[in-house]
Scaffold this active site. Structure first.
Site, mmCIF file in Angstrom:
data_model
loop_
_atom_site.group_PDB
_atom_site.id
_atom_site.type_symbol
_atom_site.label_atom_id
_atom_site.label_comp_id
_atom_site.label_asym_id
_atom_site.label_seq_id
_atom_site.Cartn_x
_atom_site.Cartn_y
_atom_site.Cartn_z
ATOM 1 N N ASP A 1 0.696 -1.014 -0.083
ATOM 2 C CA ASP A 1 -0.108 -0.035 -0.088
ATOM 3 C C ASP A 1 0.826 1.212 0.026
ATOM 4 O O ASP A 1 2.384 1.649 -0.119
ATOM 5 C CB ASP A 1 -0.858 -0.072 1.222
ATOM 6 N N HIS B 1 1.740 -8.859 -4.018
ATOM 7 C CA HIS B 1 0.073 -7.658 -3.457
ATOM 8 C C HIS B 1 1.045 -6.577 -3.609
ATOM 9 O O HIS B 1 1.358 -6.538 -1.916
ATOM 10 C CB HIS B 1 -0.507 -8.132 -2.175
ATOM 11 N N ASP C 1 0.224 -18.250 -4.766
ATOM 12 C CA ASP C 1 0.408 -16.714 -5.802
ATOM 13 C C ASP C 1 -0.604 -15.734 -6.758
ATOM 14 O O ASP C 1 -1.223 -16.439 -7.463
ATOM 15 C CB ASP C 1 1.605 -17.452 -6.669
ATOM 16 N N GLU D 1 2.435 -10.930 0.607
ATOM 17 C CA GLU D 1 2.993 -9.098 0.995
ATOM 18 C C GLU D 1 3.960 -9.018 1.007
ATOM 19 O O GLU D 1 4.687 -9.816 1.769
ATOM 20 C CB GLU D 1 1.816 -8.425 1.187
#
Length: 618
Positions: A167, A512, A560, A569
């Site tokens: 993020d 991710h 995956d 992540e």
């Protein structure tokens, strides 16, 4: 009267003293003498009598101004010099014209190759205005209004730093831990970084982070009352509000508000930030002004952590994202780093206070005892202080608690070995330091770093190993543990998959990560517009080189899938531990730790004698 003697010319010699001879007689006698003399050969002495002394040749000399030498010697000397010059020139010509055989350095080992990639992950996580040579083509300037867009905070310039994971939130707590780990690895293994050609790179990575941390508090003051703990928001419980978790957009395209979270009572966060700045001040000790600035900031933060007690994550979203379980470990961790950075013994006294160690859990164990993480630094602090005992032997009044830390460190190292059952292992050999919970690799790499580091400490102290109960184990056993764990991460596992993106041929393709999963195609996707990339089954259009993903489950399984962050992540803290472990294992094994740099600010230690015994009373 006459005398007869032997004529030296060969005939008899008659001397008549009665009367003198006539001229004719003399003439006849001379002729007789001449014939007699010519009738025999003359030796050299006789010839010299006849011929007299011969003229010697006159020697010739050369006047050189400061000295006069024989011309013959001068000619010989000049000739020898010219001959030597011609010979030297001939040899030089042969050497230059002869074909050269270049001696190439041996190819880098796997750990060095992985190290170079792992460092690139931090380039991909940079926030703010990027440097010219960031070397990540799909990244650009981002979040240049951080701080300014939030009217409620006094911190108006929070541009920079690193995004935490997939993020765009900037969490100071794990980010500071990552910087501390990187600085620790540089202090111990700067020669290995240099051999890998990555020393300047890793120092740039550290400085990018510390420059940002200095913006998150009043670094020029001696006393502060607040810290900016977080930039961005990830809580989605309030509904479909655009934020860093609800939206799936590239950081460069963020147009929603990014609030700043301040804390006024956060001992854990301030203690970790203090450790980050203090350790970095040692890394940059050659830049005196910057090093002093970092050290001053570290002292200010540590004072704040001691004055304003509390956990930073209480009552805010960090409680669910990066919850801190306590701050006593940060007291020991931060104080130890401040002592090494400043040489101020008051910090050492605090770090070795038995009461603080007790509150930190140094004496009672527990299921997570011996696990170094962004939350709990006790194990790292114990290793760090064991170093002092091994190399400096400070003696009283520190010896007792340092011996305890050293013994506890030895027990922790024993717990890492396969023959003990403190931690389970997968069938493929991965140690389960988080007891089967998700995202295991970040804990494994930290343990691999500590094991290699402690084995190098023992080697530098000329100690071949350590005891686990009655059994003695070589330092090679610790290094072997670290190698097997890192080798598992790099591909020696049942799935034959490297969990470091870009290393090897088989690695996760659907990481991710917002920036890596959305193409850089001059299309700006809105908050929900990027969801199609989040949910796509296609491989990421951008390869986030060096990112270590969360890792497999307790059965060596791995999915995956981009939407499952428990598998795919990456994080700052995880990659920092990976970098530290890789550099410790890389290169020439004979290049051990740098024993002295960490102690560069520590004054000579003269142990204080223990107090005298109480007077005897009958």
């Amino acid at each position: 009267m006459s005398m007869y003697g032997r004529d030296p010319w060969g005939g008899p010699l008659e001397i008549n003293t009665a009367d003198s001879a006539t001229d004719d007689d003399r003439s006849r006698n001379l002729q007789v003498f001449d014939r007699a003399a010519m009738s025999r050969n003359l030796d050299e002495t006789q010839q010299s009598w006849l011929l007299g002394p011969t003229e010697q040749k006159k020697k010739k000399y050369v006047d050189l101004g400061c000295i006069i030498v024989s011309r013959k010697i001068f000619k010989w000397t000049v000739g020898c010099i010219l001959a030597a010059a011609l010979l030297a020139g001939f040899i030089t010509m042969i050497v230059k014209l002869a074909p050269r055989h270049k001696h190439h350095n041996p190819p880098p080992d796997n750990y060095t190759l992985a190290l170079r990639k792992a460092l690139m992950f931090f380039n991909a996580q940079k926030s703010g205005k990027l440097p010219k040579h960031n070397n990540v083509s799909w990244r650009g300037n981002s979040c240049l209004q951080d701080g300014k867009s939030d009217d409620s905070t006094m911190f108006k310039n929070l541009v920079g730093g690193y995004y935490d994971a997939g993020d765009a939130i900037k969490f100071n707590f794990p980010q500071s831990f990552a910087l501390t780990m990187l600085s620790w690895s540089v202090i111990e293994y700067s020669a290995k970084y240099e051999a890998a050609g990555e020393l300047n790179h890793v120092k740039d990575i550290i400085k990018w982070g510390t420059d940002y941390l200095l913006k998150t508090f009043n670094n020029s003051a001696d006393t502060i009352d607040r810290i900016a703990a977080q930039v961005g928001k990830g809580d989605t419980s309030g509904g479909p509000e655009p934020n860093d978790h609800y939206c799936w957009v590239r950081p460069e395209d963020i147009d929603y508000d990014r609030p700043v979270t301040e804390c006024h009572s956060c001992s854990d966060l301030a203690g970790e930030m203090s450790a980050a700045l203090a350790s970095a001040s040692i890394v940059f000790k050659d830049n005196r002004a910057y090093s002093q600035k970092l050290a001053h900031g570290a002292r200010t933060l540590f004072k704040f952590s001691r004055d304003q007690r509390g956990r930073y994550s209480v009552g805010n979203e960090a409680e669910t994202l990066y919850n801190s379980t306590g701050y006593w470990d940060e007291f020991i961790w931060g104080a130890a780093w401040l002592y090494y950075a400043t040489g101020n013994s008051s910090y050492l006294q605090l770090a070795t206070t038995p009461g603080i160690a007790k509150h930190a859990g140094a004496f009672w164990g527990g299921p997570d005892y011996g696990v170094l993480s962004w939350d709990n630094k006790l194990t790292g602090a114990q290793v760090l202080l064991s170093r002092m005992r091994l190399f400096l032997s400070p003696g009283y009044p520190y010896e007792e608690i340092l011996r305890t830390f050293h013994n506890q460190t030895s027990i922790i190292m024993c717990s890492y070995l396969p023959i003990f059952t403190s931690f389970n292992r997968t069938k493929g050999g991965l140690i389960q330091l988080n007891h089967g919970r998700p995202q295991p690799l970040q804990y494994v790499v930290n343990a691999a770093f500590l094991a290699t580091l402690f084995s190098d400490y023992l080697a530098a102290a000329d100690t071949p190993g350590w005891y686990c109960g009655p059994n003695f184990y070589s330092t090679d056993v610790l290094r072997k543990f670290a190698e097997t764990q890192i080798d598992y991460i790099l591909g020696k596992n049942p799935r034959k998959m490297s969990y470091v993106v870009g290393y090897g041929n088989h690695y996760p393709k659907r990481v991710h990560h917002r920036g890596a999963s959305i193409p850089k195609n001059k299309v700006k996707y809105n908050c929900k517009g990027g969801w199609k990339w989040r949910d796509s089954s296609k491989a990421n259009p951008n390869t986030i080189v060096g990112a270590m993903v969360a890792g497999p489950d307790k059965h060596d399984g791995f999915h995956d899938v981009r939407s499952n962050y428990n598998y795919t992540e990456p994080t700052l803290a995880g990659n920092a531990g990976l970098v530290a472990a890789l550099v410790a294992l890389s290169g020439d094994r004979d290049i051990g730790v740098d024993k002295n740099t960490l102690f560069s600010a520590v004054p000579p230690m003269f142990p204080t004698p223990p107090p005298p015994p109480a007077p005897w009373r009958p």
